[in-house]
Design a protein around this motif. Structure first.
Motif, mmCIF file in Angstrom:
data_model
loop_
_atom_site.group_PDB
_atom_site.id
_atom_site.type_symbol
_atom_site.label_atom_id
_atom_site.label_comp_id
_atom_site.label_asym_id
_atom_site.label_seq_id
_atom_site.Cartn_x
_atom_site.Cartn_y
_atom_site.Cartn_z
ATOM 1 N N MET A 1 22.147 -20.264 23.272
ATOM 2 C CA MET A 1 20.766 -19.809 23.097
ATOM 3 C C MET A 1 20.694 -18.340 22.694
ATOM 4 O O MET A 1 19.775 -17.931 21.984
ATOM 5 C CB MET A 1 19.971 -20.028 24.389
ATOM 6 N N ASN A 2 21.634 -17.544 23.176
ATOM 7 C CA ASN A 2 21.560 -16.109 22.940
ATOM 8 C C ASN A 2 22.311 -15.636 21.699
ATOM 9 O O ASN A 2 22.194 -14.473 21.310
ATOM 10 C CB ASN A 2 22.089 -15.352 24.169
ATOM 11 N N GLY B 1 26.163 -24.943 31.714
ATOM 12 C CA GLY B 1 25.206 -23.846 31.719
ATOM 13 C C GLY B 1 25.716 -22.633 30.967
ATOM 14 O O GLY B 1 24.955 -21.953 30.260
ATOM 15 N N THR B 2 27.002 -22.344 31.105
ATOM 16 C CA THR B 2 27.605 -21.214 30.381
ATOM 17 C C THR B 2 27.546 -21.437 28.874
ATOM 18 O O THR B 2 27.175 -20.535 28.112
ATOM 19 C CB THR B 2 29.066 -21.024 30.828
ATOM 20 N N ALA C 1 17.505 -21.351 31.099
ATOM 21 C CA ALA C 1 16.573 -21.266 29.968
ATOM 22 C C ALA C 1 15.163 -20.888 30.417
ATOM 23 O O ALA C 1 14.204 -21.159 29.691
ATOM 24 C CB ALA C 1 16.547 -22.600 29.232
ATOM 25 N N ALA C 2 15.023 -20.244 31.566
ATOM 26 C CA ALA C 2 13.695 -19.961 32.127
ATOM 27 C C ALA C 2 12.835 -19.119 31.185
ATOM 28 O O ALA C 2 11.643 -19.401 30.996
ATOM 29 C CB ALA C 2 13.835 -19.265 33.480
ATOM 30 N N GLY D 1 20.395 -24.747 22.829
ATOM 31 C CA GLY D 1 20.905 -24.617 24.193
ATOM 32 C C GLY D 1 20.881 -25.933 24.938
ATOM 33 O O GLY D 1 21.839 -26.287 25.648
ATOM 34 N N GLY D 2 19.788 -26.692 24.785
ATOM 35 C CA GLY D 2 19.708 -27.993 25.440
ATOM 36 C C GLY D 2 20.739 -28.965 24.923
ATOM 37 O O GLY D 2 21.313 -29.749 25.693
#
Length: 490
Positions: A448-449, A441-442, A312-313, A462-463
């Protein structure tokens, strides 16, 4: 005095550290929004680096030596002797601070040369002028570390953690109300340390005991300090090499790297529970199993946190730095550097306890070996990535990541010599955890996307996806995780 269980200390440290890092994050957002990735912020970041290798580094040495000396005094004379020594130790730190800062000011023209090798003459003059505003802050750092060491020596960790929160709150407030120039950042930190020292003085006087003839052992202190300082100066060579290549980066790149390094340091500081493990692990009895559990737990926390931050950078960078003078290119650069920096978080979290134990035990040769290797690697890799390939900030981030990996491998070797030997069950726990973090993470990445909306909404989704997968894994591994924690309470 009844000591609190080690695990309860870690919980207190973690809770206050979360608050401190949250406030520090707000402070970092304010700094970027007020000044952007400007040349002035490059100057501030450079001076902060000089502070890190000088005053802040000396503060760590002083704290380690004070804890070591007070631990020896406690073993020989008892805890009342330690409490009766608080005032002499605090007074000695003030005298030592004045001496150190005087010497550093005199040596500044030489000390700053590697950090400003790529700067023009006018830029060096501007940096020197800005350095004057760092003096009040610099004078307060060593007394702050000394007061913290005194309280840690009798297991009064909560007061020390609260003092760090005071630093964050007071400095952030000062920067918010006054930010006309970059110099106001340093003055804001000075105000924060002043408030924290007043709090620590109040806490220390409550714990101190009158009477007894326990002065400050100057001879023992200087003997330990000189040995520790000598090994540390070799470590500064690595920073000097790093900053030499920093000075050749384009405008804004130094500030971007500084921002990411502070974010990374905040995350590792949060995971390390503000070094609360130093005093409990200073005792050799039962150190091996305790260190094993500590390193296992730190691996899980660091890898779990770093995985999500790396994924998520970009939205994190957008959320934090979309205000003020930071542009889209600045945010994209910070996000990429943050992803590279996250590869180092786990390695730093594992290596730091090992090196801190070596310092408290006055075992400096392993540190010297790591420092020499890191200095050589930094200069050689910098010549390749910066001098030859012209990769600028990205190249410097890769240099730091490779250096951290080598240092971590060496730390793991010394950890085994200190008795840290994970069991088969712990190795299986670590392997399964890596798989769960990858799966989480996947899920978080796709969540998120696939959602369109404000960046805070995408981060929240996402979190949540990441947390649900990790929580499900934690439920399945509940018994093993409980055993890891319960073992650390002893």
């Amino acid at each position: 005095m009844e000591r609190k269980p080690f695990f309860s200390i870690l919980i207190s440290a973690g809770g206050v550290a979360i608050l401190s890092q949250a406030v520090a994050m707000v402070r970092q957002i304010l700094i970027v929004s007020y000044y952007g990735l400007s040349r002035d912020l490059d100057f501030y970041t450079t001076l902060f680096a000089i502070m890190s290798v000088s005053v802040l580094s000396l503060a760590n040495i002083l704290e380690s030596n004070f804890i070591g000396l007070l631990s020896e005094l406690k073993a020989e004379e008892g805890e009342n002797a330690v409490r009766g020594s608080f005032v002499p130790y605090s007074g000695a730190s003030v005298l030592f601070s004045v001496l150190v800062i005087t010497l550093l000011v005199a040596a500044f023209p030489v000390l700053s040369l590697p950090f400003t090798a790529g700067f023009a003459a006018g830029e060096r003059a501007s940096l020197t002028h800005l350095g004057l505003y760092f003096l009040p802050w610099a004078l307060l750092i060593l007394p702050f570390a000394a007061l913290g060491a005194c309280l840690k020596s009798i297991w009064c960790y909560r007061e020390v953690f609260l003092a760090e929160l005071v630093v964050a709150l007071a400095s952030t407030a000062a920067i918010y109300f006054r930010h006309h120039a970059v110099s106001d950042i340093a003055l804001g930190y000075a105000f924060g340390y002043t408030m924290a020292i007043l709090f620590l003085l109040w806490a220390m006087l409550r714990q101190s005991r009158a009477g007894g003839d326990f002065g400050f052992p100057w001879r023992q202190f200087f003997s330990r300090f000189v040995r520790h300082f000598g090994s540390n100066q070799i470590g500064i060579l690595q920073t000097m090499a790093e900053r030499f290549w920093f000075s050749h980066l384009p405008a804004g790149n130094i500030a971007a790297l500084g921002i990411v390094q502070q974010l990374t340091m905040s995350l590792t500081g949060l995971i390390s529970f503000r070094d609360a493990y130093v005093v409990p692990l200073a005792d050799e009895a039962g150190r091996g199993p305790k260190l094993t559990r500590l390193l296992t737990g730190m691996f899980l926390l660091a890898t779990g946190g770093a995985t999500f931050v790396a994924i998520a950078a970009l939205p994190i960078s957008e959320l934090l730095y979309q205000y003020g003078k930071a542009g889209e290119a600045d945010i994209a650069l910070i996000a990429l550097l943050l992803q590279i920096g996250m590869t180092s978080v786990t390695m730093v979290a594992i290596a730091t306890p090992v090196w801190r134990i070596q310092q408290v035990g006055a075992h400096y040769r392993p540190l010297v070996a790591v420092y020499v290797i890191s200095a050589v690697l930094t200069f050689v890799l910098g010549a390749i990535f910066i001098g030859r390939l012209h990769m600028d900030a990205i190249g410097m981030a890769l240099v730091n990541a490779i250096n951290t990996l080598i240092a971590c491998l060496i730390a793991m070797y010394f950890a085994s010599r200190l008795g840290a030997r994970p069991t088969g069950a712990q190795w299986r726990l670590l392997a399964c955890s890596l798989v769960s973090f990858a799966v989480a993470g996947t899920f978080a990445f796709f969540a998120m996307n696939t959602v369109q909306g404000p960046v805070i909404l995408r981060l929240a989704i996402g979190g949540s996806a990441y947390s649900l997968v990790v929580a499900a894994y934690g439920f399945l591994q509940y018994r093993q995780l409980r055993g890891l924690i319960s073992g650390a309470t002893g």
